[in-house]
Write an enzyme that holds these catalytic residues in place. Structure first.
Site, PDB file in Angstrom:
ATOM      1  N   LYS A 279      82.394  34.163  -6.742  1.00 60.76           N
ATOM      2  CA  LYS A 279      83.017  33.719  -5.415  1.00 60.76           C
ATOM      3  C   LYS A 279      84.145  33.012  -5.503  1.00 60.76           C
ATOM      4  O   LYS A 279      84.194  31.845  -6.188  1.00 60.76           O
ATOM      5  CB  LYS A 279      81.851  32.924  -4.805  1.00 60.76           C
ATOM      6  CG  LYS A 279      82.150  32.763  -3.277  1.00 60.76           C
ATOM      7  CD  LYS A 279      80.797  31.889  -2.614  1.00 60.76           C
ATOM      8  CE  LYS A 279      81.137  32.087  -1.138  1.00 60.76           C
ATOM      9  NZ  LYS A 279      79.884  31.396  -0.569  1.00 60.76           N
ATOM     10  N   GLU A 367      64.967  30.272   7.830  1.00 68.83           N
ATOM     11  CA  GLU A 367      64.909  29.202   8.878  1.00 68.83           C
ATOM     12  C   GLU A 367      63.296  29.174   9.213  1.00 68.83           C
ATOM     13  O   GLU A 367      62.926  28.070   9.789  1.00 68.83           O
ATOM     14  CB  GLU A 367      65.821  29.562  10.105  1.00 68.83           C
ATOM     15  CG  GLU A 367      66.950  29.454   9.968  1.00 68.83           C
ATOM     16  CD  GLU A 367      67.956  30.652   9.352  1.00 68.83           C
ATOM     17  OE1 GLU A 367      69.158  30.455   8.900  1.00 68.83           O
ATOM     18  OE2 GLU A 367      67.170  31.477   8.876  1.00 68.83           O
ATOM     19  N   ARG A 395      66.145  32.200  15.119  1.00 63.41           N
ATOM     20  CA  ARG A 395      65.575  32.865  14.020  1.00 63.41           C
ATOM     21  C   ARG A 395      64.028  31.945  13.944  1.00 63.41           C
ATOM     22  O   ARG A 395      63.054  32.677  13.293  1.00 63.41           O
ATOM     23  CB  ARG A 395      66.297  32.781  12.744  1.00 63.41           C
ATOM     24  CG  ARG A 395      67.350  33.468  12.767  1.00 63.41           C
ATOM     25  CD  ARG A 395      68.133  33.888  11.720  1.00 63.41           C
ATOM     26  NE  ARG A 395      68.419  35.237  11.591  1.00 63.41           N
ATOM     27  CZ  ARG A 395      68.774  35.844  10.345  1.00 63.41           C
ATOM     28  NH1 ARG A 395      68.557  35.328   9.383  1.00 63.41           N
ATOM     29  NH2 ARG A 395      68.863  37.196  10.616  1.00 63.41           N
TER      30      ARG A 395
END
Length: 620
Positions: A279, A367, A395
């Site tokens: 990344k 979540e 969510r």
């Protein structure tokens, strides 16, 4: 090559490896230069350059369907599908989106701004393909962070059962926004250090070449794939889902990527290609980031890596106000714990995690689990604070309803990034949570107008033990002075301000709009009353009764959805108590709001302060 000359990804198929490697360098420079001016998702896109080039080399978009999980790492895909010239207006009003967008290009077949949706969507597309007797590949790209999401696991379960042809690219960079956590990541770590596919394939060829049988096997690609499967799948968590697995592969080695993707494309069922990427690759500041600072960035100086956005003196982010207050409260209350679903850096909880590691819990991108985990802590006598972005709170709706509110547990929910958030657009605007939570029994739902009120609301949330208590706060910064002591705020109490005793108009609003309206009214000496409706639930019935009895026009000004919001609740109150009067409602109508700066979007929705005062002036 000039990136602006790329109009179609088919040009990639004509390139040599050397030309593609040069193209990768050019794309990285282009991304760094452009995102430094517009802001956007930098690290995730720098890490996926070679992989995206290899995908377009092996597969044929738009016939083959590319789905990027979350979608914020689709910038390279946009460049290769002819959108380089539009990057000058990336994430700006009327410019291209920072996510895949179907209306932008036939190469964008799916839209998402939330994690872990790609595999379910891919299975749906693959199933439709097979029902229609069509022939194309479906290629979802999902990261190791997104695979912690329960939805991804549910999809893998059916994919392994249905066995429909698709190539699942597992983009493994050991990061979601910040570093990953949990047993799933530990399982991925074992895969990362296992024998790479390229080495394994070489070993297999050597072993097979020693016998007549082995030499015949080498002539059949399917048998090589079976041999790979036998030697790798049994040690892979994907094997437990009955999926073929190849990997891990160096995600920045184009020859290896192309070779393996070609092999995977010939598989007659679902196959997982495990790709290791870095990344932020190619930009040292982003490569070295472990906190998520370079995941999504505002404009910055390329040379120094410093942000060009300066926080005003004496200001901090709203997230910092809440997290700082939480840390102070936790010093006196050992039952306070903090929970985040993979947003420790964004929600500014790092200091709490450092100070109270045994009371800090990062649940990963989950979540739903995080909310019920909080309920389990609360039912056992702990005082959990869970910080969730408003758009991700959707969510966990069932868990708030079923596991928290139904049992009336005192979970404190920090709803971060509420309201219009700007450049991330439709998938990220936090404009639905008021309507989503207001109708749930036992809920207390509030929003402070300033940092002082924010501190007192959080203090008040922990002082009471009877109900779930949600505090919403926007993106952006606010003047902040740490409170020396806190004041308890009774739920369901509002405050009001009048320029003089002869008001001719009442405005009911909330959040940071309150002081902006008061300030402008003072400057212009306008005879209005401004009500700070800091609780959406419960309402201040006493004040509403007084206001409804006054013979004055009432403007209900909200910067979230009108349907189900504050004005809806006030109209319900007026109707139920027999007040037959007219209210003027200002808010977001029945549509999704596109991306752009917050100021632009408020103006577009006729919710900017100037538009509001035009309406006020017309009444006065």
């Amino acid at each position: 090559m000039n990136l602006f000359d790329i109009k179609d990804p088919s040009i990639i198929k004509t390139m040599s490896i050397k030309e593609m490697e040069d193209l990768a360098k050019m794309i990285r420079s282009f991304l760094i230069e452009n995102i430094s001016r517009t802001g956007g998702h930098l690290s995730s896109n720098l890490g996926i350059v070679e992989l995206t080039i290899a995908m377009h080399y092996v597969f044929s978009s738009p016939k083959d369907k590319f789905i990027f999980d979350v979608g914020h790492q689709s910038y390279v895909h946009k460049i290769l599908t002819g959108r380089s010239a539009e990057f000058a207006h990336l994430r700006q009003y009327k410019g291209i989106s920072g996510f895949q967008k179907r209306k932008e290009s036939i190469h964008d077949v799916w839209e998402a701004g939330h994690s872990s949706t790609s595999l379910s969507a891919a299975l749906g597309m693959a199933t439709a393909r097979d029902l229609n007797h069509e022939n194309y590949q479906v290629v979802p790209v999902i990261g190791d962070g997104a695979l912690t999401g329960g939805m991804a696991m549910e999809a893998l379960n059916q994919i392994g059962s249905d066995k429909r042809r698709m190539v699942i690219i597992f983009n493994d960079n050991n990061m979601s926004i910040s570093e990953n956590v949990g047993a799933m990541d530990q399982a991925f770590t074992k895969l990362r250090v296992s024998k790479p596919y390229t080495t394994l394939k070489h070993d297999l060829k050597g072993a097979l070449s020693t016998s007549k049988f082995g030499k015949s096997v080498l002539h059949t690609m399917q048998n090589v794939k079976n041999a790979v499967k036998e030697n790798v799948v049994d040690t892979s968590i994907f094997g437990d889902f009955n999926l073929d697995y190849i990997g891990p592969i160096d995600g920045h080695n184009l020859p290896s990527l192309i070779r393996v993707l070609k092999l995977a494309s010939e598989n007659d069922g679902p196959v997982v290609v495990h790709v290791l990427t870095k990344k932020g690759k190619g930009y040292s500041y982003a490569e070295e980031d472990k906190t998520g600072s370079w995941h999504g960035v505002s404009p910055f100086d390329v040379r120094t890596g410093k942000s060009l956005s300066q926080m005003p003196m004496g200001h901090v982010s709203w997230s910092e106000v809440l997290s700082s207050t939480l840390t102070s409260l936790a010093a006196k209350n050992k039952d306070i714990v903090a929970i985040t679903p993979a947003m420790k850096s964004g929600s500014k909880l790092q200091n709490f995690f450092d100070k109270y590691p045994e009371r800090s819990f990062d649940c990963g991108i989950a979540e739903e689990h995080a909310m019920t985990f909080a309920a389990g802590l609360a039912v056992s006598g702990k005082r959990p604070f869970i910080s969730v972005y408003s758009s991700f709170l959707q969510r966990a709706y069932d868990q708030i309803n079923h596991d928290v509110a139904r049992m009336n547990l005192p979970v404190v929910i920090g709803i971060d990034r509420c309201g219009l958030v700007g450049e991330d657009g439709e998938t990220h605007h936090g404009v639905f949570d008021i309507a989503m939570l207001r109708h749930i029994p036992n809920m207390i739902l509030s929003q402070p107008k300033d940092a002082k009120e924010a501190q007192n609301l959080l203090y008040s949330a922990f002082q009471q033990k009877e109900h779930p208590y949600a505090i919403r706060y926007p993106r952006g910064n606010v003047p902040f002075e740490k409170a020396k002591e806190y004041t308890y705020i009774e739920p369901g109490t509002w405050t009001s301000w009048s320029f003089d005793e002869h008001s001719r108009l009442i405005i009911i609003t909330y959040g940071d709009c309150v002081d902006k309206i008061i300030s402008k009214a003072q400057v212009n000496q306008m005879p209005i009353t401004v009500v700070n409706a800091r609780f959406f639930k419960p309402l201040d019935g006493d004040m509403l009764e007084r206001l409804c009895q006054m013979e004055l026009p009432i403007l209900l000004y909200e910067t979230d959805m009108l349907a189900g919001g504050l004005s809806s609740s006030i109209l319900e109150y007026a109707n139920d108590h027999g007040y037959t009067r007219h209210f003027v409602r200002l808010g977001i109508e029945d549509h999704f709001v596109e991306h752009g700066s917050i100021s632009q979007l408020r103006k577009l929705e006729r919710l900017d302060i100037n538009s509001l005062f035009d309406i006020i002036s017309s009444y006065l």
